[in-house]
Each structure stands twice: as structure tokens, then as C-alpha cells.
Design a protein around this motif. Structure first.
Motif, mmCIF file in Angstrom:
data_model
loop_
_atom_site.group_PDB
_atom_site.id
_atom_site.type_symbol
_atom_site.label_atom_id
_atom_site.label_comp_id
_atom_site.label_asym_id
_atom_site.label_seq_id
_atom_site.Cartn_x
_atom_site.Cartn_y
_atom_site.Cartn_z
ATOM 1 N N VAL A 110 0.849 -1.185 0.000
ATOM 2 C CA VAL A 110 0.000 0.000 0.000
ATOM 3 C C VAL A 110 0.889 1.241 0.000
ATOM 4 C CG1 VAL A 110 -1.862 1.248 1.152
ATOM 5 C CG2 VAL A 110 -1.764 -1.252 1.311
ATOM 6 N N GLU A 111 0.789 2.007 -1.068
ATOM 7 C CA GLU A 111 1.567 3.239 -1.211
ATOM 8 C C GLU A 111 0.826 4.398 -0.559
ATOM 9 O OE1 GLU A 111 3.606 5.951 -4.742
ATOM 10 O OE2 GLU A 111 2.255 4.318 -5.282
ATOM 11 N N GLY A 112 1.573 5.353 -0.011
ATOM 12 C CA GLY A 112 0.987 6.582 0.513
ATOM 13 C C GLY A 112 0.375 6.480 1.888
ATOM 14 N N VAL A 113 0.730 5.450 2.650
ATOM 15 C CA VAL A 113 0.247 5.333 4.026
ATOM 16 C C VAL A 113 1.051 6.293 4.899
ATOM 17 C CG1 VAL A 113 -0.003 3.796 6.027
ATOM 18 C CG2 VAL A 113 -0.409 2.918 3.713
ATOM 19 N N SER A 114 0.364 7.063 5.714
ATOM 20 C CA SER A 114 1.029 7.943 6.676
ATOM 21 C C SER A 114 1.479 7.101 7.861
ATOM 22 C CB SER A 114 0.062 9.032 7.144
ATOM 23 O OG SER A 114 0.633 9.764 8.204
ATOM 24 N N GLU B 151 6.947 11.958 11.006
ATOM 25 C CA GLU B 151 6.001 11.358 10.079
ATOM 26 C C GLU B 151 6.673 11.104 8.734
ATOM 27 O OE1 GLU B 151 1.589 12.238 8.148
ATOM 28 O OE2 GLU B 151 2.463 13.636 9.572
ATOM 29 N N THR B 152 6.249 10.034 8.073
ATOM 30 C CA THR B 152 6.705 9.717 6.731
ATOM 31 C C THR B 152 5.557 9.019 6.018
ATOM 32 O OG1 THR B 152 8.532 8.758 5.443
ATOM 33 C CG2 THR B 152 7.700 7.439 7.276
ATOM 34 N N THR B 153 5.752 8.673 4.747
ATOM 35 C CA THR B 153 4.756 7.903 4.013
ATOM 36 C C THR B 153 5.428 6.712 3.341
ATOM 37 O OG1 THR B 153 5.013 9.303 2.060
ATOM 38 C CG2 THR B 153 3.208 9.849 3.555
ATOM 39 N N THR B 154 4.624 5.696 3.070
ATOM 40 C CA THR B 154 5.159 4.513 2.404
ATOM 41 C C THR B 154 5.384 4.795 0.926
ATOM 42 O OG1 THR B 154 2.929 3.659 2.025
ATOM 43 C CG2 THR B 154 4.067 2.888 4.007
ATOM 44 N N ASP B 155 6.361 4.094 0.345
ATOM 45 C CA ASP B 155 6.661 4.253 -1.080
ATOM 46 C C ASP B 155 5.810 3.278 -1.904
ATOM 47 O OD1 ASP B 155 7.886 1.727 -0.871
ATOM 48 O OD2 ASP B 155 9.916 2.531 -0.949
ATOM 49 N N PHE C 267 5.801 4.597 23.279
ATOM 50 C CA PHE C 267 5.271 5.493 22.256
ATOM 51 C C PHE C 267 4.436 4.666 21.293
ATOM 52 C CE2 PHE C 267 9.380 3.988 20.902
ATOM 53 C CZ PHE C 267 9.229 3.708 19.550
ATOM 54 N N THR C 268 3.722 5.338 20.396
ATOM 55 C CA THR C 268 2.842 4.661 19.449
ATOM 56 C C THR C 268 3.226 5.035 18.028
ATOM 57 O OG1 THR C 268 1.031 4.693 21.040
ATOM 58 C CG2 THR C 268 0.427 4.362 18.743
ATOM 59 N N VAL C 269 3.274 4.035 17.155
ATOM 60 C CA VAL C 269 3.458 4.271 15.727
ATOM 61 C C VAL C 269 2.080 4.085 15.092
ATOM 62 C CG1 VAL C 269 4.648 3.573 13.619
ATOM 63 C CG2 VAL C 269 5.806 3.371 15.827
ATOM 64 N N SER C 270 1.597 5.121 14.394
ATOM 65 C CA SER C 270 0.261 5.089 13.789
ATOM 66 C C SER C 270 0.363 4.978 12.281
ATOM 67 C CB SER C 270 -0.519 6.348 14.159
ATOM 68 O OG SER C 270 -0.721 6.413 15.547
ATOM 69 N N PHE C 271 -0.547 4.198 11.698
ATOM 70 C CA PHE C 271 -0.614 3.985 10.257
ATOM 71 C C PHE C 271 -1.987 4.430 9.792
ATOM 72 C CE2 PHE C 271 2.331 1.053 12.111
ATOM 73 C CZ PHE C 271 3.384 0.997 11.219
ATOM 74 N N TYR C 272 -2.021 5.339 8.804
ATOM 75 C CA TYR C 272 -3.297 5.872 8.337
ATOM 76 C C TYR C 272 -3.284 6.088 6.826
ATOM 77 C CZ TYR C 272 -7.031 9.076 7.257
ATOM 78 O OH TYR C 272 -8.114 9.654 6.688
ATOM 79 N N LYS C 273 -4.383 5.685 6.191
ATOM 80 C CA LYS C 273 -4.625 6.002 4.785
ATOM 81 C C LYS C 273 -6.130 5.955 4.566
ATOM 82 C CE LYS C 273 -3.791 4.850 -0.001
ATOM 83 N NZ LYS C 273 -2.747 5.415 -0.800
ATOM 84 N N GLY D 105 -9.631 5.075 3.370
ATOM 85 C CA GLY D 105 -10.139 3.797 2.894
ATOM 86 C C GLY D 105 -9.693 2.610 3.729
ATOM 87 N N PHE D 106 -8.787 2.838 4.684
ATOM 88 C CA PHE D 106 -8.304 1.781 5.560
ATOM 89 C C PHE D 106 -8.542 2.171 7.015
ATOM 90 C CE2 PHE D 106 -5.903 1.172 1.693
ATOM 91 C CZ PHE D 106 -5.804 -0.214 1.572
ATOM 92 N N ARG D 107 -8.614 1.169 7.868
ATOM 93 C CA ARG D 107 -8.726 1.424 9.306
ATOM 94 C C ARG D 107 -7.389 1.933 9.827
ATOM 95 N NH1 ARG D 107 -11.661 -4.034 11.482
ATOM 96 N NH2 ARG D 107 -13.581 -3.774 10.294
ATOM 97 N N ILE D 108 -7.447 2.841 10.774
ATOM 98 C CA ILE D 108 -6.232 3.312 11.437
ATOM 99 C C ILE D 108 -5.671 2.165 12.277
ATOM 100 C CG2 ILE D 108 -5.299 4.903 13.166
ATOM 101 C CD1 ILE D 108 -7.487 6.885 12.287
ATOM 102 N N PHE D 109 -4.376 1.972 12.200
ATOM 103 C CA PHE D 109 -3.720 0.938 12.998
ATOM 104 C C PHE D 109 -2.672 1.611 13.873
ATOM 105 C CE2 PHE D 109 -0.204 -2.156 13.512
ATOM 106 C CZ PHE D 109 -0.889 -3.091 14.271
ATOM 107 N N ASP D 110 -2.756 1.396 15.182
ATOM 108 C CA ASP D 110 -1.790 1.932 16.138
ATOM 109 C C ASP D 110 -0.968 0.792 16.726
ATOM 110 O OD1 ASP D 110 -2.585 4.608 15.903
ATOM 111 O OD2 ASP D 110 -4.177 4.338 17.385
ATOM 112 N N LYS D 111 0.346 0.934 16.655
ATOM 113 C CA LYS D 111 1.274 -0.073 17.171
ATOM 114 C C LYS D 111 1.998 0.503 18.383
ATOM 115 C CE LYS D 111 4.392 -3.513 16.873
ATOM 116 N NZ LYS D 111 4.096 -4.714 17.583
ATOM 117 N N PRO D 112 1.624 0.056 19.608
ATOM 118 C CA PRO D 112 2.343 0.527 20.796
ATOM 119 C C PRO D 112 3.749 -0.070 20.822
ATOM 120 C CG PRO D 112 0.292 -0.630 21.379
ATOM 121 C CD PRO D 112 0.528 -0.835 19.920
#
Length: 108
Positions: free
Chosen positions: A38-42, A49-53, A69-75, A77-84
């Protein structure tokens, strides 16, 4: 006396430098249902912050605060995923492997 002041100053500098090291978090984000990248995931923390290639890959470098701390993944059309996460001693690099995002369900 000068030597004591110099030694004290060096110790403070060394301690502040060692606690402010950058860490790197990397991995690949894929679509849970298709397995495709998945390209463009925050990908973000409270500090960076960065985005996927195009291959779904990301690399995030930042100076973390102490503690968990938490790493969050967002795009869209997709559910937000938080990784503690927690810092692991002097470890400077963390590979999360494959992070799978699920599609968000539309509300009727």
C-alpha cells in the motif's frame, strides 16, 4: 579546579548526547485482504512522520521521548492501525516486518 569543571562539562555533554540519539523504525505496509503493498500510508509518531513508497516500504527516524510510544498507520479507505512500542535499552533500529491494514467499512 579547571580539570574538575572540564570533566563535569564533558560528562553533561556526553549524557545529553547519549539520551538524544535517533532511532529508526522500518517495515512494509500491505493490504490485509490482497497482500499487496500500500503506497501513501502515513506512518507517524508524536515526533515524526513519513509515508510509504510504491513498494509499501517506510523508514522513520526520530528522537523519541523516554517511555512507551505509538506508531500510527493511516490512509483513506483503511482502518487506522496503532502499534504501541517501548524503547529496548540502547537498540537504535526496529524492524516491524509486515504491517497489514484492513479496509474501512462504509457506514450505511
Amino acid at each position: 579546579m579547571k580539570q574538575t569543571i572540564l570533566l563535569f562539562s564533558f560528562s553533561i555533554f556526553f549524557l545529553s548526547f547519549s539520551f538524544s540519539q535517533n532511532i529508526e523504525i522500518e517495515g512494509i505496509v500491505t493490504d490485509e485482504s490482497t497482500g499487496l503493498a500500500v503506497e501513501g500510508v502515513s506512518v507517524s509518531t508524536s515526533d515524526a512522520e513519513t509515508t510509504t513508497d510504491a513498494k509499501g516500504q517506510f523508514s522513520l527516524k526520530f528522537k523519541p521521548e523516554s517511555g512507551p510510544f505509538t506508531v500510527s498507520f493511516y490512509k483513506d479507505g483503511f482502518r487506522i492501525f496503532d502499534k504501541p512500542m517501548s524503547l529496548d535499552g540502547n537498540k537504535k533500529s526496529y524492524n516491524l516486518g509486515t504491517v497489514m491494514l484492513a479496509h474501512a467499512r462504509e457506514l450505511n
